[in-house]
Every structure is written in C-alpha cells, then in structure tokens.
Design a protein around this motif. Structure first.
Motif, PDB file in Angstrom:
ATOM      1  N   ALA A   1      14.305 -20.281   8.494  1.00  0.00           N
ATOM      2  CA  ALA A   1      12.950 -20.793   8.743  1.00  0.00           C
ATOM      3  C   ALA A   1      12.235 -19.982   9.810  1.00  0.00           C
ATOM      4  O   ALA A   1      11.033 -19.704   9.693  1.00  0.00           O
ATOM      5  N   VAL A   2      12.954 -19.583  10.879  1.00  0.00           N
ATOM      6  CA  VAL A   2      12.325 -18.801  11.948  1.00  0.00           C
ATOM      7  C   VAL A   2      12.017 -17.392  11.466  1.00  0.00           C
ATOM      8  O   VAL A   2      10.996 -16.797  11.847  1.00  0.00           O
ATOM      9  N   ASP A   3      12.861 -16.835  10.632  1.00  0.00           N
ATOM     10  CA  ASP A   3      12.635 -15.470  10.155  1.00  0.00           C
ATOM     11  C   ASP A   3      11.317 -15.344   9.397  1.00  0.00           C
ATOM     12  O   ASP A   3      10.624 -14.318   9.509  1.00  0.00           O
ATOM     13  N   VAL A   4      10.959 -16.386   8.640  1.00  0.00           N
ATOM     14  CA  VAL A   4       9.724 -16.297   7.846  1.00  0.00           C
ATOM     15  C   VAL A   4       8.537 -16.926   8.572  1.00  0.00           C
ATOM     16  O   VAL A   4       7.431 -16.943   8.021  1.00  0.00           O
TER      17      VAL A   4
ATOM     18  N   ALA B   1       9.172 -25.307  12.799  1.00  0.00           N
ATOM     19  CA  ALA B   1       9.350 -26.589  13.488  1.00  0.00           C
ATOM     20  C   ALA B   1       9.396 -27.734  12.484  1.00  0.00           C
ATOM     21  O   ALA B   1      10.182 -28.685  12.647  1.00  0.00           O
ATOM     22  N   ALA B   2       8.566 -27.666  11.447  1.00  0.00           N
ATOM     23  CA  ALA B   2       8.606 -28.712  10.421  1.00  0.00           C
ATOM     24  C   ALA B   2       9.945 -28.703   9.693  1.00  0.00           C
ATOM     25  O   ALA B   2      10.519 -29.761   9.408  1.00  0.00           O
ATOM     26  N   THR B   3      10.467 -27.510   9.419  1.00  0.00           N
ATOM     27  CA  THR B   3      11.768 -27.416   8.754  1.00  0.00           C
ATOM     28  C   THR B   3      12.875 -27.967   9.642  1.00  0.00           C
ATOM     29  O   THR B   3      13.746 -28.716   9.174  1.00  0.00           O
ATOM     30  N   ALA B   4      12.850 -27.598  10.933  1.00  0.00           N
ATOM     31  CA  ALA B   4      13.872 -28.100  11.859  1.00  0.00           C
ATOM     32  C   ALA B   4      13.809 -29.617  11.978  1.00  0.00           C
ATOM     33  O   ALA B   4      14.841 -30.302  11.975  1.00  0.00           O
TER      34      ALA B   4
ATOM     35  N   LEU C   1      13.336 -19.063  18.537  1.00  0.00           N
ATOM     36  CA  LEU C   1      11.881 -19.127  18.689  1.00  0.00           C
ATOM     37  C   LEU C   1      11.417 -18.268  19.855  1.00  0.00           C
ATOM     38  O   LEU C   1      10.404 -17.565  19.765  1.00  0.00           O
ATOM     39  N   ARG C   2      12.157 -18.313  20.994  1.00  0.00           N
ATOM     40  CA  ARG C   2      11.762 -17.515  22.159  1.00  0.00           C
ATOM     41  C   ARG C   2      11.829 -16.023  21.829  1.00  0.00           C
ATOM     42  O   ARG C   2      10.943 -15.248  22.209  1.00  0.00           O
ATOM     43  N   ARG C   3      12.895 -15.635  21.109  1.00  0.00           N
ATOM     44  CA  ARG C   3      13.010 -14.221  20.715  1.00  0.00           C
ATOM     45  C   ARG C   3      11.869 -13.840  19.775  1.00  0.00           C
ATOM     46  O   ARG C   3      11.335 -12.724  19.856  1.00  0.00           O
ATOM     47  N   LYS C   4      11.482 -14.777  18.916  1.00  0.00           N
ATOM     48  CA  LYS C   4      10.373 -14.508  18.002  1.00  0.00           C
ATOM     49  C   LYS C   4       9.067 -14.311  18.775  1.00  0.00           C
ATOM     50  O   LYS C   4       8.276 -13.417  18.463  1.00  0.00           O
ATOM     51  N   VAL C   5       8.845 -15.139  19.813  1.00  0.00           N
ATOM     52  CA  VAL C   5       7.614 -15.037  20.600  1.00  0.00           C
ATOM     53  C   VAL C   5       7.589 -13.734  21.389  1.00  0.00           C
ATOM     54  O   VAL C   5       6.544 -13.078  21.519  1.00  0.00           O
ATOM     55  N   ASP C   6       8.741 -13.380  21.940  1.00  0.00           N
ATOM     56  CA  ASP C   6       8.779 -12.153  22.757  1.00  0.00           C
ATOM     57  C   ASP C   6       8.471 -10.916  21.945  1.00  0.00           C
ATOM     58  O   ASP C   6       7.998  -9.911  22.497  1.00  0.00           O
ATOM     59  N   THR C   7       8.742 -10.990  20.662  1.00  0.00           N
ATOM     60  CA  THR C   7       8.477  -9.807  19.828  1.00  0.00           C
ATOM     61  C   THR C   7       7.043  -9.749  19.313  1.00  0.00           C
ATOM     62  O   THR C   7       6.678  -8.769  18.651  1.00  0.00           O
ATOM     63  N   GLN C   8       6.239 -10.786  19.606  1.00  0.00           N
ATOM     64  CA  GLN C   8       4.863 -10.796  19.125  1.00  0.00           C
ATOM     65  C   GLN C   8       4.000  -9.875  19.982  1.00  0.00           C
ATOM     66  O   GLN C   8       4.133  -9.840  21.216  1.00  0.00           O
ATOM     67  N   PRO C   9       3.075  -9.134  19.382  1.00  0.00           N
ATOM     68  CA  PRO C   9       2.160  -8.294  20.184  1.00  0.00           C
ATOM     69  C   PRO C   9       1.185  -9.164  20.970  1.00  0.00           C
ATOM     70  O   PRO C   9       0.735 -10.193  20.500  1.00  0.00           O
ATOM     71  N   ARG C  10       0.871  -8.739  22.211  1.00  0.00           N
ATOM     72  CA  ARG C  10      -0.017  -9.524  23.086  1.00  0.00           C
ATOM     73  C   ARG C  10      -1.327  -8.783  23.289  1.00  0.00           C
ATOM     74  O   ARG C  10      -1.340  -7.576  23.519  1.00  0.00           O
ATOM     75  N   ALA C  11      -2.400  -9.554  23.264  1.00  0.00           N
ATOM     76  CA  ALA C  11      -3.732  -8.982  23.516  1.00  0.00           C
ATOM     77  C   ALA C  11      -3.939  -8.842  25.016  1.00  0.00           C
ATOM     78  O   ALA C  11      -3.672  -9.767  25.786  1.00  0.00           O
ATOM     79  N   SER C  12      -4.407  -7.683  25.455  1.00  0.00           N
ATOM     80  CA  SER C  12      -4.608  -7.440  26.881  1.00  0.00           C
ATOM     81  C   SER C  12      -5.768  -8.274  27.400  1.00  0.00           C
ATOM     82  O   SER C  12      -6.785  -8.406  26.744  1.00  0.00           O
ATOM     83  N   GLY C  13      -5.585  -8.833  28.612  1.00  0.00           N
ATOM     84  CA  GLY C  13      -6.633  -9.619  29.251  1.00  0.00           C
ATOM     85  C   GLY C  13      -6.820 -11.002  28.682  1.00  0.00           C
ATOM     86  O   GLY C  13      -7.730 -11.723  29.084  1.00  0.00           O
ATOM     87  N   GLN C  14      -5.982 -11.412  27.759  1.00  0.00           N
ATOM     88  CA  GLN C  14      -6.108 -12.744  27.161  1.00  0.00           C
ATOM     89  C   GLN C  14      -5.285 -13.741  27.968  1.00  0.00           C
ATOM     90  O   GLN C  14      -4.068 -13.607  28.078  1.00  0.00           O
ATOM     91  N   ALA C  15      -5.967 -14.733  28.544  1.00  0.00           N
ATOM     92  CA  ALA C  15      -5.287 -15.702  29.412  1.00  0.00           C
ATOM     93  C   ALA C  15      -4.488 -16.712  28.609  1.00  0.00           C
ATOM     94  O   ALA C  15      -3.445 -17.188  29.051  1.00  0.00           O
ATOM     95  N   VAL C  16      -4.973 -17.080  27.430  1.00  0.00           N
ATOM     96  CA  VAL C  16      -4.313 -18.076  26.594  1.00  0.00           C
ATOM     97  C   VAL C  16      -3.811 -17.392  25.328  1.00  0.00           C
ATOM     98  O   VAL C  16      -4.599 -16.831  24.568  1.00  0.00           O
ATOM     99  N   SER C  17      -2.481 -17.431  25.104  1.00  0.00           N
ATOM    100  CA  SER C  17      -1.871 -16.786  23.949  1.00  0.00           C
ATOM    101  C   SER C  17      -1.582 -17.829  22.877  1.00  0.00           C
ATOM    102  O   SER C  17      -0.883 -18.816  23.135  1.00  0.00           O
ATOM    103  N   GLU C  18      -2.101 -17.605  21.678  1.00  0.00           N
ATOM    104  CA  GLU C  18      -1.881 -18.568  20.589  1.00  0.00           C
ATOM    105  C   GLU C  18      -0.417 -18.669  20.194  1.00  0.00           C
ATOM    106  O   GLU C  18       0.090 -19.777  19.991  1.00  0.00           O
TER     107      GLU C  18
END
Length: 1152
Positions: free
Chosen positions: A683-686, A702-705, A749-766
């Motif tokens: 579920a996390v992979d997809v 999260a719905a699957t879990a 999930l944390r590993r998945k978030v860490d691998t997401q690209p981050r927008a510079s100067g963005q205070a709130v990350s979706e």
C-alpha cells in the motif's frame, strides 16, 4: 490452580517489561529505524497480501450479522401463501350408506316443512328456497325431490313444547310498607278459547316450590306453574325453568303474572286445585281466583287481611317466538286500564319438538347424531377444495345452510354446548381432509370452552365422540410439527401466523383434559409436542447431513460441506430463537429453542470431533484455512447460546471443541502477521501521499492500513477463544504483531515522505500534512483494534477492563504514535518560527502613534494565510495539534519580547495585551478552533499576569495584592486551622467593630507540640485607611485552640470600607520569647460584605451579626507576584509598602 498461577506470572512479566515498540523494533538484529525490515515469507505466497485479506473478508462477512440476537422483522421476509398441508380423505367422518343418506334427506325435509316460530332477519324465510337448497345438497332429481316432499307431508306433525326460563325482573313497584315487595311469578299456556288447557292424565308439569314452606310439598300443578317467592326485593332473581306442551302453535299464548305475596298461604296447593276448574272467562280472572282460593284455604286469618297485590303481566303469542329461541327483557303490562305497574322481566324462550315422525327418530337416532350428519353434509357441499384460497375458509355457511342448522338444532332441543361440540367435531374432521383456517378452529374451541364452563357435562356417548375428535386432531397436528420447517417456514409470515393459531388450538385442547371422565390423551399433550419436535429435528438434520457432507466421503472432501452444514444450522437456530421459541414458550410452555439447540449442537459436535481427529495428522495451510472457517461458525453457535441471559454453556457438547482447532489457528495467525506487513508495504509503495478524494485528507495507504486492522479486530471477535490461558497467548502475540505492523507502517511512511521533493521557501508541505493525517488515522484505527483484542481474564479479571498486557501494549503504542505525530508537527511548525518572531518584533518596535490593530495586522494576516492552508490539508485533531504548537510559539515569542524591552511606556504593554486578546479570538474562532481552556493555559496565565501588572498603577497593584488574598481559598480547609470572628459597622459612631472570638486546630510550631498564638488585626489597603494602625490580641500560651473574646474598634468612614480591595486581615502568629515570631496562617474578610456596610442600620441601632469562621491559609504565588511587581517600581509609595511587608515575607512560603 497451576494454570492460573502461570497466567498471573506471565501477565506480571509482560507488564513489568514492556518497552516502547519503537525501541524494540529498532533494537532487533538487522533492523534500523530508517530501513524497516521486510516481513518473512510464510506458508502463504508473499504477493502483496491482497488475495489473503480478500479471502479473510469473505470468511468474516458471514459473521457480520451474528454479533447480536436476531430480530423477527429481519427473518420474516415473505408474506406469500403458506405451504399446503397434507390432507387425507380417509381422516374425515365416515361416508354414509345410501339408506342413511335417504334418512338424513327425510330428516332435513321434515325440519323445513314442520318449522314453527318466527324467522330471524338473517335467516331464509322462503320455504321453497330452503327445499331447493336441500335438493342441491343431496343431489336429487326433481322427481325424486317432489316424491320425498310428498312423503314427508303425509307424516304426522311433530309435538311442540315451549321451554320457558324465568330469569329475573327489575324495577318492580313497591307494595309493602317497607318500600319493597315479595314477588313471585305464575305462568301457563292460554289456549285460543281464553281458558287454560284441560289437563290430561298423561301430562306432567314441572313446578317450583316456595322457600320456607312449613308443611310437606304439595302435589305438582299441571297447567299453572309458580316460581319461588323472593322476599323484600324489587329486583328478584329466579332462574327457574319450565316446560309447556303446545297444542296449537299459531293460536296459543304464554301468560305470566307477577304478584306481591302478603301471607303464608300455599300457592302451589291453590294452583293444583284450580287446575281442575275449566271454562273460566278471562285469564286474569283465572289467575286471580288462584289467589282467592289460597286465602280461603290458608291459615292466615280473614281474607280481607291477606290481599296479594298485582305487579304486572305478560302475554306472548307462541308463533312470535323466534325459531332459534330468544333471551330478552319484556316490559310488564297492566291487566286493565286501572292497573298501575312498572318494571321488566327477563325470559328465555325456546320452541322445540318432543316427537317427530321420521325414520331416524323411529330408529332411536338422537337429534345430536342427526345434526352431526347434516352439518357434515353441508360442510362438504359448502367448502369446495378446488376453489382459490380454500385453506383460509372459516366455516362461513350460506343463508339456507345456516337456516337449516338453526331449525334443526332448535327442534332437536340441542343446547349451546352441544351445538359448539358438534361444530368442532365436524370442522376438525373436515380440516384433515380439506384444510380450514386455524383461526376458525380456535374460535370453535373458545366457544365450546365458554359453554362448557356454564353448562353441565355431556352424556358419556357424546363426550367419547368429542374425545375421539380431540385425539384425531392432535395426531394430525403433531404430524405437521414433525415437519415444522417444511409446513411453517420461519421466513413466511403467513405460515408463522398459522403455526401460532395451531399451537393455540393445541393449548385449548389441554384445557379440556381435566374435564373429561374419559381422557383423550395417553400422556400430557405438551410432552407429545416436545417428542414430535425432537423427532422432526433429527429427521431434518439427517437429511441435511446427507445432502451437504455424506459420511461415505473422505474427510478432506467432507470439510467444505460440513462448513456449509454448520452455517445452515446457525441460521436455523436464529429462526428457532427469534420466531418459533416465543410461540412455543408463550402458548404451550415448551422451551423449543433449548430443546432444538441442545439436540442440534450435540449432533454437530459429534460430527466435528470425528472429522478433526481424522484431519489432525494432515494439517496444511489449505486445511487450516477451512478448519479456521469451521471453527468461526462453531464459535458463532456457542456465542449464540452465551448471548442469551441465564444460559450455562458448561454442559454443551461443543465445550472444549476449541482444543481440536488450536494448531490450525496458530498456523493461520502466523500467516496473518506476515501477510499484514506485505499488504502495508504494498500500500505504501503505490501511495502518492495525496488525499484520496475531496472528502478525505489522508492517502490510500492509511485507508488500507485502517481496513487491515479493522479486519484483524473482527477476526479476534469472531474467534472468541474460550480458554483464558490459550487466549492470552494468542491475544498477546496478535497484539504485538499488530503494534509492530503499525510502527512498520509509520517507518515506511516516514521514508516515503523523506524521499519526496520539497519546494524551496514553502512553509507548509502537503506531503507532511498528508503523512500527519495518516499517522492520526492509524493511531485511531490501531487503538480501536487493540481495544477489541481483549481476551477472557478468568476469575481474577474485572468485567470491562482490558487485560494488563494489552493495556500496556495500547499505552506504549499510543505514546509512540503520539511522539511520531509530534515529530511531524514540530517539523511543520519549525519553518514558521522565524516568521513568527519577525512579526512579534514588528509589534514591539511599532511607534505609539499607530493604532494597535495596525501593528498586529501583519501577524494576523500571516497566521490567517498559513492556517487557512493547514485547515484544508489537516484533519481536526492534527489541526488542533498544530494550533497548540503555534500558540505555544507565539506566547514564548511575546514573553521574549517583554523581557528584552524594559522601562517602556504603558502603551507598550497595552499593545501586547491587545495582541494577546486578538490571538485568543483568532485561535478560538467562535468555538471552531482551540477551546478556551486550552488557550488559557499556564503559559497564557503567566503572560496575562505579567501584562496586567505592568499596566497597573502602584495603588492598583496594592489593591490587587489584597484582592488576591480575598480570592485565595485554602487547599485543605482544616490544614492550618480556623479562626472565629465577628465584624460589623456602627454607623452612629462611624467605627468598625472587630471581635476576635477563638481559634481551633492551629499548627503546632513549638517543640512541645503546641503554640503560643496571638492575632494581628489590620485594615488594608493602607491608602484607604492611612490613619489606622494594626492591633493585636493577647498571647495564649501553650494551646492550639485559643479563646480570645477581645473587641477592637477602628474609626473609619463607611465609604472607605466600600472601596476596592478594602478588607480586614487577620494574621495568626506564634509568639517566641527568644527568637522571631513564627507565622501560623492568615485570613482576610471583605469589608463590603459585613453588617452595617452592605445593609445600613436603621435608626443608628447597633446589632452584631453572627460569628464568621475563617479558614487560615498561607499566601500562594499569585499573591507574591504582586509584591514582586511592586518591588520593581521606583515610586515612594511602592517602596514603603514593600518595606512594611518585608518583615513578613520570609514567613510567606509556599504550602508544604
């Protein structure tokens, strides 16, 4: 006992050693926090877990409707016609011979041709119509019909008689001085000539005798009959019965007189003598002559002293009597225009035949038998089985049929009980050949029961005939009950209603059993019903077993069919409990559910024991899965029994069956652990870390879990393992597996978030917001799942309590997930710290010339922008978590700004106070944001206090010091003791009077365990009372309960006592001769509430109020904060006030 000790020690070990699941996982060999360990592959193929959970869901779906007892409304789904009951033409009344048919035909024609009386409004009065109907019933040709009629017309007419029952009278006229009368009735038949019929030697009349006659009973009269005398009443009740022979039905009349008896003359004797008199003119004269004769032959004295008074009479033509008889009230009539009468008399009249010239009568066939045969013939003609809805026929006969039966029953002198018995016998027999409505049969039984209680018993021959009909009907219905599920299916509301009526019929049969001299049943009927139900249960089970799981097949082939069989039995038990049980229990007092459950449960248990023993050596995952499904169905059957209050499950045959399934369950749970991790990893992979849809704020993983954990909870609830020791082992392992799976998901999930690209100067990350929502959803789902994994704790556990190991797992996992959520929250808010400090500094550096809202506006716009975005991305719980973090950051930033800006104007503090209130309003958001109690926490109160005191003048701070003392409440009222005082204001003298009465329970401050207390009395604040000095009481040595009774006067104006913070302060000190006095406690009393201030005294009079008990306390932090604020002031007034209190400051320590 050893098992219980092992359970207890195991629980203690797990509670004492329960580290964080996060640490436990990280400490596992080969495991790291950033790279979660992949699940091991078990017997089930690895895959992504989808197929496994799909199959598990199908297994659990069967148990969704089995969590509670079923409702009848759910099972009764069909209102279609009920299945047809089996009928047997041979079970009806025997067929008549041609000769008997001919005799019955003659009897029916004779009844019609020689009818007498008046027809009712619902009866057929047309003789030709009745004869034509008989022709159809007996299927005769016109010629045969005409010949039969001519034959009957040549027969001798029947002999008629009138049955008269004198029941009662009411509202008679009072003739005696006491306001009552002594009424009696005289009645007889008045022939057409106006005189009584001449008696013959063959005629024998029935008489009643007067109560209390002193001489022997006189011989009975033949024509005139008399009732008993009822003394002193205007509403007599007689209930006496008479029979009069009728010569001419068309002209004869029934005449009845009611008289008031005034002497003790024998009226019966008078009637006997005057029956010999003939040719009297007028019936009234004839009856009057009886009274005169009674006086003449009596022993009561002169006739003029014994006049019976006339109370009324009746004249009823015989031809007016209805053919069915009548029971009615007749209004009394006068005998002449000079008579004055009133009242009514109730009579029961019935016109019968005593001799009939028919073959059946000549052969001694009773009217009971002839009516039975005629009714059976009419039933067969009226009820045609080939007609639609013939099974709902309620015995509704046509007009001609009902008229014929009424005529024959009346002429045969059949009682109401005999008629009810005949209708039951014919209908119950006819029902077995052509189904009738059970409601109609029940009505016949109820009608028969009502007449049975009123009438005498039947003749033996008729009673035997009735008993035979009962036996035949019960035998027929018991045969139906043996096939209960076929003829009365639980899903058919029409069939269930028929079953209810059938059982009520059987219940009525049991009520008649004590009334029979010849018992129709060999045993108690409810015992026969129970035996029939047991026999039917066994037959149904054998047929089901042969269809689903024949014993001839090998065990592996039988297993799927046995699962189906158990499921069918569970549904049947549902029907038994919800539909059948209440009917059998309430009507025939049979516990049908217990009877059926125990029988079927024992049969299933025997089958399962044999099969599991056969399959134990060949345990594979496929076998384990089917055995697991079989056990879940068996557990549902056991749970069904346990859900019913007052049921003891220890005696069930299924008790202990779980031991056979333990190896299969353990194997299945191991596979569940591995497949759960595979499912979460897939579920996390997809997962794209985007909301699933517009209505949700979490991602797909999260719905699957959440769904996986919900399935595991359902699985445990269905498993319901009964052995506490084994359940603890299974539940503990399943709980640990669930907790590890939850943390396994958060690491993925944390590993998945860490691998997401981050927008510079963005205070709130979706992605961070979605991840935070996922953690919150997981925390709720896994917490609910763990709550549902409770296992039985045996006698040592408490109902409703989680087992201690499970509680520890739940708390530890919740702490780990809360920590994970706070970590993500801190990561979200950390990028906003710099901006918040920048905007707070902007407020502190804003010049005094601009308005407060302009200075605060940049900060509010920034917060509004960021929180609007967070509100769209976060769920309510996470939004509150972020709001709380931001709120704490803002308070710390404002406190820091206050600490770096000293010696500033009051406008500076007013601006930050405005900022603080604006932030409270913003974060509360009219109840949509944080609650006010969360916003006004300790940090808020500290900041608010700082701002408030900074904004106060010196005198306001001093007044606040005393106000804080008045607001202070003792934490423990009796800890420092009590002081009793009396305080009031004398307006005439313009002085305040303070009485110190006594103290109690003071603190022992000396080495001897006592104290030497005295009290200092002072008024405050000082600027309200500048000329007033403190006063003190005497020292009371070595006591903790001193008594003072000292009076103090303070000359102060009343206006000063009403000012802000005005109070009298009592300080209790312990006097020390060689060292500094010790502080024991203090209390403050507001001057605005004392007598003379709050209520000015009238006329200058002085009246002391009631004593007041003050609880001593010690100053707390909020009081000392005002002192610290005054210490920082450079004004002379502030310094002097602080200097005066410095001496006591060292005693004002915080509460121990």
């Amino acid at each position: 006992m050893s098992t219980l000790l092992e359970i207890k020690s195991s629980v203690l070990r797990q509670v004492q050693v329960c580290p964080s699941f996060r640490r436990r996982t990280e400490e596992e060999p080969g495991g790291t926090g950033a790279d979660p360990q992949e699940p091991a592959t078990g017997a089930w193929k690895p895959g992504d877990g989808v197929e496994f959970f799909t199959q598990m869901r199908l297994v659990l779906k069967k148990g969704e409707g089995r969590r509670s007892l079923p409702c009848p409304e759910v099972l009764l789904r069909s209102s279609s016609p009920a299945p047809n009951e089996p009928v047997d033409p041979n079970r009806g009344l025997r067929a008549l011979t041609p000769e008997e048919v001919e005799m019955l035909y003659e009897e029916a024609l004779y009844t019609v041709l020689y009818r007498a009386g008046t027809m009712g409004p619902n009866q057929v009065d047309d003789q030709e119509a009745l004869l034509s109907y008989l022709q159809q019933v007996f299927d005769t040709s016109p010629k045969e019909h005409a010949e039969a009629i001519e034959h009957v017309k040549k027969a001798k007419a029947p002999t008629y008689a009138l049955k008269v029952s004198v029941i009662r009278a009411k509202n008679l006229m009072a003739k005696d001085p006491n306001g009552f009368s002594d009424p009696y009735c005289m009645l007889g038949i008045l022939p057409a000539s106006g005189a009584p019929r001449e008696p013959g030697p063959h005629k024998e009349q029935r008489f009643s005798f007067r109560k209390g006659a002193k001489h022997g009973s006189p011989p009975p009269a033949k024509c005139i009959q008399v009732t008993e005398i009822k003394s002193s009443t205007l509403n007599p009740v007689w209930k006496e019965h008479f029979l009069f022979e009728i010569e001419d039905v068309s002209t004869d009349q029934l005449h009845l007189d009611i008289w008031d008896h005034d002497d003790d003359v024998s009226l019966v004797e008078a009637c006997r003598k005057l029956n010999e008199v003939i040719s009297l003119k007028g019936m009234s004269r004839y009856f009057k002559q009886i009274v005169k004769s009674a006086r003449a032959n009596g022993r009561a004295g002169p006739t003029e002293d014994h006049n019976d008074d006339f109370l009324g009479c009746l004249n009823i033509p015989i031809w007016e009597v209805p053919v069915a008889g009548e029971d009615r009230w007749f209004k009394l009539e006068p005998r002449s225009s000079a008579s004055c009468v009133q009242g009514d008399c109730q009579l029961v009249l019935k016109l019968i035949t005593t001799q009939r010239d028919t073959v059946m009568s000549q052969r001694g066939r009773s009217g009971f038998l002839s009516y039975l045969l005629l009714l059976s013939r009419l039933f067969q003609f009226e009820h045609r089985a080939e007609e639609p809805d013939s099974s709902s026929w309620r015995g509704d006969l046509s007009g001609p049929a009902a008229t014929l039966l009424c005529l024959h029953g009346a002429q045969s002198n059949l009682s109401a009980l005999q008629l009810a018995v005949l209708h039951w016998q014919v209908s119950s027999r006819h029902h077995q050949t052509c189904t009738l409505d059970y409601g109609y049969l029940l009505g016949l039984l109820e009608d028969m029961q009502a007449h049975w209680e009123e009438a005498a018993s039947l003749p033996q021959e008729q009673e035997e005939s009735l008993a035979d009909s009962f036996s035949a009907f019960s035998e027929y219905t018991l045969r139906l009950l043996r096939q209960l599920r076929d003829y009365f299916p639980a899903t058919n509301s029409t069939a269930i209603h028929r079953l209810e009526l059938l059982l009520k019929c059987l219940d009525k049969l049991q009520l008649f059993q004590p009334s029979f001299e010849i018992c129709p049943f060999e045993t108690e009927l409810n015992m026969d019903i129970a035996a029939a139900l047991k026999r039917g249960n066994r037959g149904w089970y054998d047929r089901l077993l042969n269809a689903k799981s024949p014993r001839e097949q090998p065990g592996l082939q039988r297993l799927p069919g046995l699962v189906e069989l158990v499921d069918v039995i569970y549904e049947d038990l549902q029907s038994c409990y919800s539909i059948y049980a209440s009917l059998f229990q309430s009507i025939v007092k049979i516990d049908f559910f217990t009877l059926t459950y125990r029988q079927l449960e024992r049969l299933v248990a025997e089958e399962v024991w044999v099969l599991t023993e056969e399959l134990r050596p060949r345990m594979t995952l496929g076998v384990a899965s089917q055995l697991f499904e079989l056990y879940l169905s068996l557990a549902d059957i056991q749970r069904f029994w346990n859900n019913i209050l007052g049921r003891d499950s220890h005696s069930l045959a299924l008790t202990g069956i779980h031991v056979q399934f333990l190896p299969a369950v353990k194997l299945w749970l191991q596979v569940l652990r591995d497949q759960t991790k595979w499912r979460l990893q897939g579920a996390v992979d997809v997962d794209t870390l985007e909301p699933m849809d517009s209505s949700s704020k979490h991602s797909s993983s999260a719905a699957t879990a959440s769904l996986c954990f919900s399935h595991i909870q359902e699985l445990w609830a269905c498993l319901a393992w009964p052995d506490p020791a084994q359940a603890q082992g299974l539940g503990s392992q399943l709980s640990q597996d669930l907790c590890e799976a939850a943390l396994f998901y958060t690491r993925l999930l944390r590993r998945k978030v860490d691998t997401q690209p981050r927008a510079s100067g963005q205070a709130v990350s979706e992605p961070f917001c979605v991840a935070l929502n996922n953690v919150e959803l997981l925390r709720r789902a896994v917490g609910q799942a763990l709550q549902g994994l409770a296992w039985p704790q045996g006698a040592s556990g408490f109902a409703g309590e989680l087992p201690r190991p499970l509680l520890s797992y739940t708390q530890t996992l919740d702490e780990d997930l809360q920590r994970e959520a706070h970590t993500v929250t801190a990561h979200l808010t950390s990028k906003m710290v710099g901006d918040i400090r920048k905007y707070v500094q902007h407020i502190s550096l804003s010049p005094d010339s601009i308005q407060n809202d302009e200075a605060v506006d940049p900060l509010m716009k920034y917060l509004d922008e960021k929180l609007a975005l967070l509100n769209t991305l976060l769920v309510k719980g996470n939004l509150n978590r972020v709001l709380e973090a931001l709120w704490e950051l803002l308070l710390q930033a404002i406190l820091q700004a206050l600490g770096t800006n000293l010696d500033v104007s009051a406008d500076f503090y007013n601006r930050f106070h405005f900022t603080l209130e604006a932030l409270v309003t913003f974060f509360h958001a009219d109840g949509q944001g944080l609650p006010l109690e969360n916003l006004k926490d300790e940090s808020y109160r500290k900041l608010e206090e700082e701002l408030r005191l900074h904004r106060c003048s010196t005198r306001e701070c001093i007044e606040q010091y005393y106000l804080d003392k008045l607001k202070q409440r003792s934490l423990e009222q009796n800890r420092y003791g009590r002081l009793s005082v009396r305080c009031y204001y004398e307006a005439a003298e313009q002085r305040l009077v303070v009485e110190v009465l006594h103290a109690a329970d003071l603190l022992p401050l000396d080495a001897n365990g006592l104290s030497d207390p005295f009290v200092i009395v002072e008024l405050g604040p000082p600027h309200h009372f500048p000329l007033v000095h403190s006063q003190r009481t005497q020292v009371k040595s070595r006591t903790l309960h001193p008594v003072y009774d000292e009076l103090f006067h303070f000359s102060v104006p009343a206006e000063a006592c009403r000012r802000r913070g005005a109070c009298v302060l009592f300080r209790v000190m312990d006097h020390d001769w060689l060292s500094t006095n010790d502080f024991a406690g203090e209390a403050a009393l507001s001057l605005g509430s004392i007598s003379g201030i709050v209520r000015p005294q009238v006329g200058g009079s002085t009246k002391a109020g009631q004593p007041i008990t003050l609880h001593l306390r010690r100053p707390r932090a909020q009081v000392r904060s005002a002192l610290r604020m005054l210490e920082g002031r450079t004004s002379r007034e502030a310094q002097e006030f602080v200097k005066r209190l410095k001496e006591l400051e060292k005693f004002m320590e915080a509460d121990p």
